[in-house]
Scaffold this motif. Sequence first.
Motif, short mmCIF file in Angstrom:
data_model
loop_
_atom_site.label_atom_id
_atom_site.label_comp_id
_atom_site.label_asym_id
_atom_site.label_seq_id
_atom_site.Cartn_x
_atom_site.Cartn_y
_atom_site.Cartn_z
N THR A 311 0.82 -1.22 0.00
CA THR A 311 0.00 0.00 0.00
C THR A 311 0.85 1.27 0.00
O THR A 311 0.41 2.32 0.43
CB THR A 311 -0.93 0.00 1.22
N LYS A 316 -2.73 2.64 3.83
CA LYS A 316 -3.99 2.36 4.52
C LYS A 316 -3.80 2.69 5.99
O LYS A 316 -3.16 1.94 6.74
CB LYS A 316 -4.37 0.89 4.33
N GLU A 410 -11.67 -2.49 7.93
CA GLU A 410 -10.96 -1.22 8.11
C GLU A 410 -10.12 -1.21 9.38
O GLU A 410 -8.95 -0.82 9.36
CB GLU A 410 -11.95 -0.05 8.15
N HIS A 415 -6.27 -5.32 3.38
CA HIS A 415 -6.31 -4.66 2.08
C HIS A 415 -7.45 -5.21 1.21
O HIS A 415 -8.02 -4.50 0.39
CB HIS A 415 -4.97 -4.86 1.37
#
Length: 443
Positions: A311, A316, A410, A415
């Motif tokens: 990411t 994230k 979350e 991911h």
Amino acid sequence: MSNSIGIVLDKRRIKTNEKYPLKLRVRLDGNEVEMYSTIYDLSEEDYNKLSAPRISDSLKEIKQRIKEIETDSRKFISDYGDITFQEFERDFIKDNPHFKKRRTTTRPEASEEEEDWLNPYRKRFKILKEPHPGTDYISYTFQKYIKQLLAEGRIGSALNYQDAYYSLKRFRGNVQFETITVSYLHQYERMMIDIKGRSKTTVGIKLRSLRSVFNEAIEDKIIKGDKCYPFGKRKYKIPTSRNIKKALDISEVQSIYEFKPENEFDRKARDYWLFSYLCNGLNPKDFAYLKYRNIDEDYIIFTRAKTERETRNDPKLITAYITEDMHRIINEWGNKDRNPNSYIFPVLVPGEDLLKQHMRVCSLAKFICDGMKNVVKALGIKKKAGNAECRHTTATTLKRSGATTEFIQEILGHHNKNTTENYLDSFENDVKKQFAKKLTQFK
């Protein structure tokens, strides 16, 4: 050049068990001869039986091994070209698990640049000293890829690949890629599960590493994938086994929360576990790397180390509310220096190399697990309450409280939503049981 190779029974010196050593007899350039002792010894009677149509399973195994030794050594000498005994001993015999140790030529030292950056890893990564009979042997690409992982700071992954290599080497030695067939992989799997007692999960971890190394070798044009790639459709399928973690129910979490450990070791481990539970199921590595700069007023905001590479272009961020209990744990066990660059908890030491940091994280994970074993034992809880169970318990509790899969995805920092859904599957059965009873609630 006229070369000849064969396995012979060296009867010049009998052993106390009336067996003789099997040796690889190598003739180079038509006249020079050297003998190399294999790890196998046989009586003259058993040696003569090797050519018989029916022999015992143990003799079949030795027969297969010496056939592989002859084939591999012939191919090595043929591929090498104009070779000396010194080169053959250094690059083929030395560290070959099928041969007894003998004095050989020292391998060339690495370049100064390579020596410098690899020095911190040499003691822990023995694979860096592995010799390669040829570039088409698995040691070559395993070592190359492990160096790449180390250069990227992925210590845990590098250790996994090293473990996979030595597991395969113990099975059949440092072999060529073309030796690893579908049959080879099935035999390895059976050996690991039936003889070694390993789980399908462990086998899957080892063979996924091997598959990645195959892909690297194909990318580097060391092998041709269409000829010797053993994985895929209608070939070998790597086994999968879901390792279901038993989540603690909320009453058990309450018991842990209210428990008063008698010693500081268990009290600290329990508090670290509770902090991880309250901080979105934090894993030990992310716990260790938390810094005071990650605190933004009433929240801790961080990125998972595990997904940082994937990411990098779209980080994230995970946000956890700092509860009153988390504040207490930070105040009691956290570093007193609250400089933004200071670690929240005294696990890592600033300036240490990545390998030492990795070992400290491993020590932290063991510390929490060991302490929590004492806690659940004292409470009479039959379930495990390690680091993985802590993360699973966070997700389970939220799910049972009505949280959506998207919300849990979350806060866990997954991911991919499929990862979260697979993660949640394992604790749905008790819910199904409850609803099944409602179907006949009139009883």
